[in-house]
Design a protein around this motif. Structure first.
Motif, PDB file in Angstrom:
ATOM      1  N   THR A  68       0.851  -1.184   0.000  1.00  0.00           N
ATOM      2  CA  THR A  68       0.000   0.000   0.000  1.00  0.00           C
ATOM      3  C   THR A  68       0.885   1.231   0.000  1.00  0.00           C
ATOM      4  N   THR A  69       0.527   2.235  -0.795  1.00  0.00           N
ATOM      5  CA  THR A  69       1.236   3.514  -0.745  1.00  0.00           C
ATOM      6  C   THR A  69       0.291   4.576  -0.189  1.00  0.00           C
ATOM      7  N   VAL A  70       0.841   5.494   0.612  1.00  0.00           N
ATOM      8  CA  VAL A  70       0.066   6.546   1.258  1.00  0.00           C
ATOM      9  C   VAL A  70       0.728   7.884   0.976  1.00  0.00           C
ATOM     10  N   ASP A  71      -0.047   8.850   0.424  1.00  0.00           N
ATOM     11  CA  ASP A  71       0.537  10.148   0.097  1.00  0.00           C
ATOM     12  C   ASP A  71       0.320  11.155   1.221  1.00  0.00           C
ATOM     13  N   ARG A  72       0.623  12.427   0.967  1.00  0.00           N
ATOM     14  CA  ARG A  72       0.648  13.420   2.036  1.00  0.00           C
ATOM     15  C   ARG A  72      -0.736  13.778   2.562  1.00  0.00           C
ATOM     16  N   VAL A  73      -1.773  13.485   1.785  1.00  0.00           N
ATOM     17  CA  VAL A  73      -3.123  13.765   2.286  1.00  0.00           C
ATOM     18  C   VAL A  73      -3.833  12.494   2.712  1.00  0.00           C
ATOM     19  N   GLY A  74      -3.068  11.403   2.806  1.00  0.00           N
ATOM     20  CA  GLY A  74      -3.625  10.158   3.314  1.00  0.00           C
ATOM     21  C   GLY A  74      -4.328   9.306   2.290  1.00  0.00           C
ATOM     22  N   GLU A  75      -4.242   9.663   1.004  1.00  0.00           N
ATOM     23  CA  GLU A  75      -4.862   8.833  -0.018  1.00  0.00           C
ATOM     24  C   GLU A  75      -4.070   7.546  -0.199  1.00  0.00           C
ATOM     25  N   VAL A  76      -4.805   6.458  -0.284  1.00  0.00           N
ATOM     26  CA  VAL A  76      -4.196   5.135  -0.290  1.00  0.00           C
ATOM     27  C   VAL A  76      -4.337   4.488  -1.662  1.00  0.00           C
ATOM     28  N   ASP A  77      -3.260   3.880  -2.124  1.00  0.00           N
ATOM     29  CA  ASP A  77      -3.290   3.107  -3.364  1.00  0.00           C
ATOM     30  C   ASP A  77      -2.765   1.716  -3.041  1.00  0.00           C
ATOM     31  N   GLY A  78      -3.625   0.715  -3.142  1.00  0.00           N
ATOM     32  CA  GLY A  78      -3.231  -0.634  -2.771  1.00  0.00           C
ATOM     33  C   GLY A  78      -3.033  -1.534  -3.981  1.00  0.00           C
ATOM     34  N   HIS A  79      -2.114  -2.476  -3.851  1.00  0.00           N
ATOM     35  CA  HIS A  79      -1.861  -3.481  -4.880  1.00  0.00           C
ATOM     36  C   HIS A  79      -2.160  -4.856  -4.296  1.00  0.00           C
ATOM     37  N   GLN A  80      -2.978  -5.626  -5.003  1.00  0.00           N
ATOM     38  CA  GLN A  80      -3.436  -6.921  -4.519  1.00  0.00           C
ATOM     39  C   GLN A  80      -2.900  -8.045  -5.396  1.00  0.00           C
ATOM     40  N   ALA A  81      -2.878  -9.257  -4.818  1.00  0.00           N
ATOM     41  CA  ALA A  81      -2.652 -10.448  -5.629  1.00  0.00           C
ATOM     42  C   ALA A  81      -3.840 -10.604  -6.570  1.00  0.00           C
ATOM     43  N   ASN A  82      -3.631 -11.300  -7.691  1.00  0.00           N
ATOM     44  CA  ASN A  82      -4.694 -11.389  -8.704  1.00  0.00           C
ATOM     45  C   ASN A  82      -5.174 -12.813  -8.967  1.00  0.00           C
ATOM     46  N   GLY A  83      -4.867 -13.736  -8.049  1.00  0.00           N
ATOM     47  CA  GLY A  83      -5.346 -15.103  -8.208  1.00  0.00           C
ATOM     48  C   GLY A  83      -4.625 -15.885  -9.285  1.00  0.00           C
ATOM     49  N   ARG A  84      -3.441 -15.415  -9.681  1.00  0.00           N
ATOM     50  CA  ARG A  84      -2.707 -16.085 -10.764  1.00  0.00           C
ATOM     51  C   ARG A  84      -1.306 -16.500 -10.339  1.00  0.00           C
TER      52      ARG A  84
ATOM     53  N   LEU B 256      10.106   4.683   0.849  1.00  0.00           N
ATOM     54  CA  LEU B 256       9.545   5.919   0.295  1.00  0.00           C
ATOM     55  C   LEU B 256       9.300   5.766  -1.201  1.00  0.00           C
ATOM     56  N   VAL B 257       8.327   6.501  -1.692  1.00  0.00           N
ATOM     57  CA  VAL B 257       7.957   6.442  -3.099  1.00  0.00           C
ATOM     58  C   VAL B 257       8.311   7.770  -3.755  1.00  0.00           C
ATOM     59  N   GLN B 258       8.932   7.688  -4.916  1.00  0.00           N
ATOM     60  CA  GLN B 258       9.295   8.901  -5.637  1.00  0.00           C
ATOM     61  C   GLN B 258       8.630   8.972  -6.999  1.00  0.00           C
ATOM     62  N   SER B 259       8.347  10.169  -7.394  1.00  0.00           N
ATOM     63  CA  SER B 259       7.921  10.449  -8.764  1.00  0.00           C
ATOM     64  C   SER B 259       9.090  11.105  -9.479  1.00  0.00           C
ATOM     65  N   VAL B 260       9.441  10.555 -10.625  1.00  0.00           N
ATOM     66  CA  VAL B 260      10.508  11.149 -11.431  1.00  0.00           C
ATOM     67  C   VAL B 260       9.893  11.802 -12.649  1.00  0.00           C
ATOM     68  N   ARG B 261      10.164  13.090 -12.827  1.00  0.00           N
ATOM     69  CA  ARG B 261       9.562  13.864 -13.905  1.00  0.00           C
ATOM     70  C   ARG B 261      10.630  14.461 -14.809  1.00  0.00           C
ATOM     71  N   GLY B 262      10.355  14.404 -16.096  1.00  0.00           N
ATOM     72  CA  GLY B 262      11.167  15.151 -17.037  1.00  0.00           C
ATOM     73  C   GLY B 262      10.736  16.601 -17.014  1.00  0.00           C
ATOM     74  N   LEU B 263      11.686  17.521 -16.994  1.00  0.00           N
ATOM     75  CA  LEU B 263      11.379  18.945 -16.974  1.00  0.00           C
ATOM     76  C   LEU B 263      11.517  19.538 -18.369  1.00  0.00           C
TER      77      LEU B 263
ATOM     78  N   LEU C  63       3.625   0.775   2.643  1.00  0.00           N
ATOM     79  CA  LEU C  63       3.406  -0.058   3.814  1.00  0.00           C
ATOM     80  C   LEU C  63       3.254  -1.506   3.384  1.00  0.00           C
ATOM     81  N   THR C  64       3.704  -2.432   4.228  1.00  0.00           N
ATOM     82  CA  THR C  64       3.507  -3.855   3.960  1.00  0.00           C
ATOM     83  C   THR C  64       2.031  -4.200   4.162  1.00  0.00           C
ATOM     84  N   PRO C  65       1.596  -5.392   3.781  1.00  0.00           N
ATOM     85  CA  PRO C  65       0.180  -5.758   3.935  1.00  0.00           C
ATOM     86  C   PRO C  65      -0.360  -5.591   5.352  1.00  0.00           C
ATOM     87  N   ASP C  66       0.487  -5.805   6.357  1.00  0.00           N
ATOM     88  CA  ASP C  66       0.050  -5.640   7.748  1.00  0.00           C
ATOM     89  C   ASP C  66       0.148  -4.193   8.225  1.00  0.00           C
TER      90      ASP C  66
END
Length: 424
Positions: free
Chosen positions: A283-299, A343-350, A364-367
């Motif tokens: 799970t990733t959490v940004d500065r306003v607490g928005e969560v983006d989770g990645h799950q297993a896909n049954g494969r 930590l998660v980074q965004s890399v941008r071309g300027l 964050l780990t699953p737990d």
């Protein structure tokens, strides 16, 4: 760490094998659409705007970020180089070594780096926040650094005789990088001694996955898979390795993530899915607490017993995989505490071809464990003795064999798991 697909690179290090790269947090790449402008001052404002909208810490290290913008835009810059120095000075106020500016040459090198073709000595380095030391996260296998015996956690005190005290990470990278065939001397502090390593820079092609079958009279065939980097093609090669192992009817797996400094986030998620059929991966959490989770896909490709080897050089993407496997009770983790980069980074071309790496969130780990600066604690701790470390450093062919103490312990754990599975 290549910047394609979801382009998330995990990490907080610089890759001195000819480029600047990130490993320890997710890295998201996106190209700005701004037009190239004539005024060098515009690049300063462009960087400020990106930090203002995306940086993980909404307090900007407790600063008035708008006042900082005014301060730097009131200056006059005679050239892009002066503006670049101002950008680095502005970013330094965040006290975040992982939010970094790259000039056009450094940015191009980073893009090449993540494709798996490098030029340099083959080490991942970072700058420790507490000590400001330039530290080796991990040497890359079959490179000048690994063959010379440089190890994870080594402190680089000098580069060609120049002290690294107070040196910025980018400056250290630029000093270590160079033309293939040229030499660089790194002075390493290890424990209480200093060692000089005279390294010849080389063109380095990284093959992320290495595998073999270990035969044992008691438990049958075991697949040993060593993953050295979560690069662009790592998940495809891992898929092939598992398919081959399954076709040979192996009874279990040892996944070796030691000295793996990380790479692409999507690669770590895809590889986790090959072993985990259900459950959360990261799970990733940004500065306003928005969560983006990645799950297993049954494969999942296999449900056979699994042991994962880690050490202090296992960072970022390696920690996502080992944390996911541990929290989902899918594998037993063997070795020593991992590096601790979450930590998660965004890399941008300027707009002028330069680039910016911005810390935008944490993972964050699953737990729900925040492993930044903490790392993953193995289920079975096995610390190599100094003699064992020197043996492997002197002959990397012994890594992942019965002469490798951590591998032996992992094999014992896996053998017990295979036996118990057969009895059930």
């Amino acid at each position: 760490m290549s910047i394609t697909k979801n382009g998330l690179i995990l990490g907080a290090t610089a890759l001195t094998a000819g480029s600047v790269a990130l490993t320890g947090f997710g890295l998201h790449y996106s190209q700005t659409q701004a037009f190239v402008r004539e005024s060098p001052k515009e690049i300063v404002d462009e960087v400020w705007q990106v930090i203002n909208s995306r940086y993980v810490d909404a307090t900007f290290n407790g600063q008035d970020w708008r006042s900082i913008r005014n301060e730097f835009l009131e200056r006059e810059y005679a050239s892009k180089e002066e503006a670049y120095e101002a950008v680095r000075e502005m970013l330094k106020t965040l006290d975040d070594p992982y939010t970094r500016f790259m000039n056009p040459e450094e940015f191009r090198s980073m893009q090449i780096d993540t494709s798996g073709e490098l030029t340099g000595v083959g080490i991942q380095i970072t700058k420790e926040e507490e000590t400001n030391n330039i530290v080796v996260v991990a040497p890359i296998e079959d490179t000048p650094a690994s063959e010379a015996g440089i190890m994870a956690k080594d402190i680089i005190t000098k580069i060609d005789g120049q002290s690294t005290e107070g040196m910025e990470l980018n400056d250290a990278v630029n000093l270590i990088r160079g033309v293939p065939g040229s030499n660089v001397v790194l002075t390493i502090q290890r424990d209480n001694r200093e060692i000089d390593f005279d390294l010849t820079r080389a063109k380095i092609e990284i093959k992320p996955v290495r595998t073999r079958i270990e035969e044992d009279p008691n438990v049958g065939r075991v697949a040993y898979i060593r993953l050295v980097q979560f690069s662009n093609n790592a998940s495809a090669e891992m898929r092939e390795a598992i398919a081959q192992a399954e076709s040979e009817n192996v009874n279990g797996y040892i996944l070796d993530l030691r000295s793996n400094p990380g790479g692409l986030l999507y690669s770590s998620v895809e590889i986790s899915r090959m072993f985990i059929n259900q459950g959360r991966i990261v799970t990733t959490v940004d500065r306003v607490g928005e969560v983006d989770g990645h799950q297993a896909n049954g494969r999942a490709l296999t449900d056979k017993p699994l042991v994962v080897l880690v050490d202090g050089g296992s960072a970022s993407a390696s920690e996502i995989v080992s944390g996911a496997l541990q929290d989902n009770d899918r594998a037993t983790i063997v070795g020593t505490q991992t590096f601790g980069k979450g930590l998660v980074q965004s890399v941008r071309g300027l707009s002028d071809g330069s680039g910016l790496a911005v810390t935008i969130s944490k993972y964050l780990t699953p737990d729900g464990r925040d492993i930044d600066k903490e790392g993953i604690t193995p289920d079975v701790v096995y610390e190599l003795s100094e003699e064992e470390r020197e043996l492997i450093a002197s002959d990397r062919q012994k890594l992942g064999t019965r002469e490798d103490g951590q591998f032996r312990r992992a094999f014992e754990v896996l053998s017990d798991k295979i036996t118990r599975t057969a009895q059930n």
